[in-house]
Design a protein around this motif. Structure first.
Motif, PDB file in Angstrom:
ATOM      1  N   VAL A  80      -7.328  -0.726   2.116  1.00 19.45           N
ATOM      2  CA  VAL A  80      -6.586  -0.644   3.376  1.00 19.45           C
ATOM      3  C   VAL A  80      -5.092  -0.484   3.109  1.00 19.45           C
ATOM      4  O   VAL A  80      -4.413   0.362   3.706  1.00 19.45           O
ATOM      5  CB  VAL A  80      -6.842  -1.886   4.252  1.00 19.45           C
ATOM      6  CG1 VAL A  80      -5.886  -1.915   5.460  1.00 19.45           C
ATOM      7  CG2 VAL A  80      -8.283  -1.907   4.738  1.00 19.45           C
ATOM      8  N   LEU A  81      -4.564  -1.290   2.211  1.00 19.74           N
ATOM      9  CA  LEU A  81      -3.133  -1.212   1.906  1.00 19.74           C
ATOM     10  C   LEU A  81      -2.771   0.152   1.326  1.00 19.74           C
ATOM     11  O   LEU A  81      -1.718   0.711   1.649  1.00 19.74           O
ATOM     12  CB  LEU A  81      -2.732  -2.315   0.936  1.00 19.74           C
ATOM     13  CG  LEU A  81      -2.868  -3.765   1.422  1.00 19.74           C
ATOM     14  CD1 LEU A  81      -2.207  -4.720   0.435  1.00 19.74           C
ATOM     15  CD2 LEU A  81      -2.271  -3.956   2.803  1.00 19.74           C
ATOM     16  N   LEU A  82      -3.634   0.693   0.478  1.00 19.67           N
ATOM     17  CA  LEU A  82      -3.366   2.009  -0.096  1.00 19.67           C
ATOM     18  C   LEU A  82      -3.450   3.103   0.971  1.00 19.67           C
ATOM     19  O   LEU A  82      -2.748   4.114   0.886  1.00 19.67           O
ATOM     20  CB  LEU A  82      -4.354   2.308  -1.222  1.00 19.67           C
ATOM     21  CG  LEU A  82      -4.164   1.478  -2.495  1.00 19.67           C
ATOM     22  CD1 LEU A  82      -5.317   1.723  -3.471  1.00 19.67           C
ATOM     23  CD2 LEU A  82      -2.826   1.805  -3.171  1.00 19.67           C
ATOM     24  N   GLY A  83      -4.283   2.895   1.967  1.00 26.90           N
ATOM     25  CA  GLY A  83      -4.417   3.876   3.035  1.00 26.90           C
ATOM     26  C   GLY A  83      -3.344   3.766   4.094  1.00 26.90           C
ATOM     27  O   GLY A  83      -2.990   4.759   4.745  1.00 26.90           O
ATOM     28  N   GLU A  84      -2.793   2.572   4.266  1.00 26.82           N
ATOM     29  CA  GLU A  84      -1.862   2.324   5.365  1.00 26.82           C
ATOM     30  C   GLU A  84      -0.389   2.418   4.983  1.00 26.82           C
ATOM     31  O   GLU A  84       0.440   2.787   5.815  1.00 26.82           O
ATOM     32  CB  GLU A  84      -2.128   0.929   5.958  1.00 26.82           C
ATOM     33  CG  GLU A  84      -3.421   0.803   6.757  1.00 26.82           C
ATOM     34  CD  GLU A  84      -3.304   1.386   8.153  1.00 26.82           C
ATOM     35  OE1 GLU A  84      -2.188   1.775   8.545  1.00 26.82           O
ATOM     36  OE2 GLU A  84      -4.332   1.444   8.856  1.00 26.82           O
ATOM     37  N   LEU A  85      -0.034   2.048   3.752  1.00 28.66           N
ATOM     38  CA  LEU A  85       1.382   1.894   3.392  1.00 28.66           C
ATOM     39  C   LEU A  85       1.820   2.861   2.298  1.00 28.66           C
ATOM     40  O   LEU A  85       1.045   3.174   1.397  1.00 28.66           O
ATOM     41  CB  LEU A  85       1.652   0.462   2.905  1.00 28.66           C
ATOM     42  CG  LEU A  85       1.547  -0.659   3.924  1.00 28.66           C
ATOM     43  CD1 LEU A  85       1.789  -2.001   3.231  1.00 28.66           C
ATOM     44  CD2 LEU A  85       2.535  -0.468   5.065  1.00 28.66           C
ATOM     45  N   PRO A  86       3.070   3.300   2.337  1.00 27.73           N
ATOM     46  CA  PRO A  86       3.630   4.045   1.199  1.00 27.73           C
ATOM     47  C   PRO A  86       3.628   3.166  -0.045  1.00 27.73           C
ATOM     48  O   PRO A  86       3.858   1.951   0.032  1.00 27.73           O
ATOM     49  CB  PRO A  86       5.061   4.363   1.656  1.00 27.73           C
ATOM     50  CG  PRO A  86       5.009   4.319   3.150  1.00 27.73           C
ATOM     51  CD  PRO A  86       4.016   3.243   3.474  1.00 27.73           C
ATOM     52  N   GLY A  87       3.383   3.776  -1.189  1.00 24.30           N
ATOM     53  CA  GLY A  87       3.267   3.021  -2.427  1.00 24.30           C
ATOM     54  C   GLY A  87       4.540   2.355  -2.889  1.00 24.30           C
ATOM     55  O   GLY A  87       4.505   1.427  -3.700  1.00 24.30           O
ATOM     56  N   ASP A  88       5.704   2.811  -2.378  1.00 27.42           N
ATOM     57  CA  ASP A  88       6.968   2.224  -2.822  1.00 27.42           C
ATOM     58  C   ASP A  88       7.448   1.095  -1.916  1.00 27.42           C
ATOM     59  O   ASP A  88       8.556   0.589  -2.085  1.00 27.42           O
ATOM     60  CB  ASP A  88       8.054   3.304  -2.930  1.00 27.42           C
ATOM     61  CG  ASP A  88       8.334   3.999  -1.595  1.00 27.42           C
ATOM     62  OD1 ASP A  88       7.594   3.735  -0.614  1.00 27.42           O
ATOM     63  OD2 ASP A  88       9.285   4.801  -1.535  1.00 27.42           O
ATOM     64  N   PHE A  89       6.633   0.674  -0.953  1.00 34.85           N
ATOM     65  CA  PHE A  89       7.016  -0.451  -0.099  1.00 34.85           C
ATOM     66  C   PHE A  89       7.102  -1.738  -0.919  1.00 34.85           C
ATOM     67  O   PHE A  89       6.463  -1.874  -1.958  1.00 34.85           O
ATOM     68  CB  PHE A  89       6.016  -0.619   1.043  1.00 34.85           C
ATOM     69  CG  PHE A  89       6.410   0.113   2.304  1.00 34.85           C
ATOM     70  CD1 PHE A  89       7.242   1.226   2.261  1.00 34.85           C
ATOM     71  CD2 PHE A  89       5.944  -0.300   3.544  1.00 34.85           C
ATOM     72  CE1 PHE A  89       7.610   1.900   3.415  1.00 34.85           C
ATOM     73  CE2 PHE A  89       6.305   0.360   4.712  1.00 34.85           C
ATOM     74  CZ  PHE A  89       7.143   1.463   4.647  1.00 34.85           C
ATOM     75  N   GLN A  90       7.872  -2.683  -0.405  1.00 32.03           N
ATOM     76  CA  GLN A  90       8.076  -3.963  -1.077  1.00 32.03           C
ATOM     77  C   GLN A  90       6.776  -4.772  -1.154  1.00 32.03           C
ATOM     78  O   GLN A  90       5.906  -4.660  -0.276  1.00 32.03           O
ATOM     79  CB  GLN A  90       9.127  -4.790  -0.321  1.00 32.03           C
ATOM     80  CG  GLN A  90      10.483  -4.135  -0.203  1.00 32.03           C
ATOM     81  CD  GLN A  90      11.219  -4.113  -1.514  1.00 32.03           C
ATOM     82  OE1 GLN A  90      11.334  -5.130  -2.188  1.00 32.03           O
ATOM     83  NE2 GLN A  90      11.719  -2.945  -1.896  1.00 32.03           N
ATOM     84  N   LEU A  91       6.668  -5.612  -2.183  1.00 31.83           N
ATOM     85  CA  LEU A  91       5.504  -6.476  -2.337  1.00 31.83           C
ATOM     86  C   LEU A  91       5.325  -7.381  -1.123  1.00 31.83           C
ATOM     87  O   LEU A  91       4.196  -7.580  -0.652  1.00 31.83           O
ATOM     88  CB  LEU A  91       5.631  -7.323  -3.607  1.00 31.83           C
ATOM     89  CG  LEU A  91       4.517  -8.350  -3.843  1.00 31.83           C
ATOM     90  CD1 LEU A  91       3.169  -7.672  -4.017  1.00 31.83           C
ATOM     91  CD2 LEU A  91       4.846  -9.210  -5.072  1.00 31.83           C
ATOM     92  N   GLU A  92       6.410  -7.923  -0.589  1.00 32.68           N
ATOM     93  CA  GLU A  92       6.304  -8.834   0.552  1.00 32.68           C
ATOM     94  C   GLU A  92       5.798  -8.120   1.805  1.00 32.68           C
ATOM     95  O   GLU A  92       5.087  -8.715   2.619  1.00 32.68           O
ATOM     96  CB  GLU A  92       7.649  -9.510   0.821  1.00 32.68           C
ATOM     97  CG  GLU A  92       8.101 -10.452  -0.284  1.00 32.68           C
ATOM     98  CD  GLU A  92       7.098 -11.556  -0.576  1.00 32.68           C
ATOM     99  OE1 GLU A  92       6.649 -12.222   0.381  1.00 32.68           O
ATOM    100  OE2 GLU A  92       6.762 -11.759  -1.756  1.00 32.68           O
ATOM    101  N   THR A  93       6.144  -6.843   1.962  1.00 36.43           N
ATOM    102  CA  THR A  93       5.604  -6.058   3.066  1.00 36.43           C
ATOM    103  C   THR A  93       4.101  -5.914   2.909  1.00 36.43           C
ATOM    104  O   THR A  93       3.336  -6.084   3.868  1.00 36.43           O
ATOM    105  CB  THR A  93       6.245  -4.654   3.105  1.00 36.43           C
ATOM    106  OG1 THR A  93       7.663  -4.776   3.116  1.00 36.43           O
ATOM    107  CG2 THR A  93       5.794  -3.887   4.337  1.00 36.43           C
TER     108      THR A  93
END
Length: 324
Positions: A80-93
């Motif tokens: 889900v995280l790989l599908g939803e977020l850009p890979g360079d987003f912060q760990l806390e995001t």
């Protein structure tokens, strides 16, 4: 006789405990209710591992090809995280989204109403986007992003969001355009922890603003409006607390913001419209339904030093983290 009996009794009193001790094997010690700390630790560790293995939550996923896959929930969340977020987003995001996504997934699993054959699907427009790590890498994604996603899932393992003891509707979206929306304005139900509020720091995000144009005739056709002889015009417009279009009357026909977004394929209901000559220009702010957590807003908070608990507390006020 009495003297011999007395001597025999004394001998039995001395010998009997020794004889019983020899009869009992080392593994058949009398229970005393006590054990060594090493034994207790070993037994507890074994029991804990067995319990965790036995209670590992599974989820059924309806895939893009129509097949259904059953996989561990935490594995699903990485996708889900790989599908939803850009890979360079912060760990806390990523950690904040992991908790929200886990909450939604468990809630869907316990009440699967969208799909009779599975709890969730791969489509972000219906459930949550999903991209398996191996697929992500095959499509050109980096191993660093995969590692960060796995870390985010691991560091929040089992954590969900509750409101008054119940799993929340942990809705999220891409970008608010500066302000989130009330749940009641989008779905007609007032939810205390899903209220409109500012979401600063999104201005540099690609989805923050978008402009589309339509020829007047196509615009009228898409909305089912009969073009008047005097030309198309906006009679009135009202807005929600979140800045979205609540209602708009165009040449005598009324629409709500959600209808217009769907019929015109707009990024959000937060839009402004201009009719100039034979062209309709619509400028939208944000991307998605704008209710709950803004991914780009969360990223802005993380970049300024907020941790995932602070992010979740901001976008879902008065909720609490719970180990599920």
């Amino acid at each position: 006789m009495k003297g011999k009996e007395a001597i025999l009794a004394v001998i039995l009193c001395i010998a009997l405990p020794f004889m019983l001790g020899q009869l009992l094997s080392p593994d058949e010690k009398p229970e005393t209710g006590e054990s060594t700390s090493a034994e207790t630790e070993a037994e507890t560790q074994g029991t804990t591992e067995e319990t965790q293995a036995g209670q590992e939550r599974q989820i059924t996923l309806l895939k893009q090809d129509g097949s259904v896959e059953t996989l561990p929930l935490e594995t699903y969340l990485a996708g889900v995280l790989l599908g939803e977020l850009p890979g360079d987003f912060q760990l806390e995001t990523m950690k904040a989204l992991a908790v929200a996504a886990r909450t939604l997934a468990i809630k869907s699993s316990e009440n699967p109403v969208k799909h009779p054959q599975a709890a969730v699907c791969w489509d972000s427009g219906c459930c949550q986007a999903y991209c398996a790590p191996e697929t992500y890498l095959e499509q050109g994604g980096g191993q660093e992003a995969v590692d960060k996603v796995l870390q985010a899932v691991k560091e929040t393992q089992g954590q969900v969001l509750l409101y008054q003891g119940e799993l929340i509707e942990a809705t999220y979206f891409s970008c608010s355009g500066g302000r989130t929306e009330d749940a009641v304005a989008v779905w007609g139900t007032d939810i205390p922890y899903l209220q409109a509020q500012d979401s600063p720091g999104e201005e540099e995000a690609e989805p923050y603003m978008d402009t589309v144009t339509f020829p007047v005739e196509k615009f009228a056709f898409l909305l089912g409006i009969e073009l008047p002889d005097t030309g198309l015009q906006v009679d009135s417009v009202t807005y929600t607390r979140g800045g979205g279009v609540d209602a708009m009357v165009i040449s005598g026909k009324e629409f709500d913001g959600g209808q217009m977004r769907q019929l015109l394929g707009l990024r959000s209901t937060a839009f402004a419209m201009q009719i100039v000559g034979e062209t309709v220009t619509i400028t939208t702010k944000g991307f998605g339904h704008r209710v709950g957590l803004s991914q780009y807003g969360a990223e802005a908070m993380a970049q300024k030093g907020s941790n995932y608990l602070e992010i979740l507390g901001y976008y879902y006020p008065n909720t609490e983290i719970h180990a599920w």
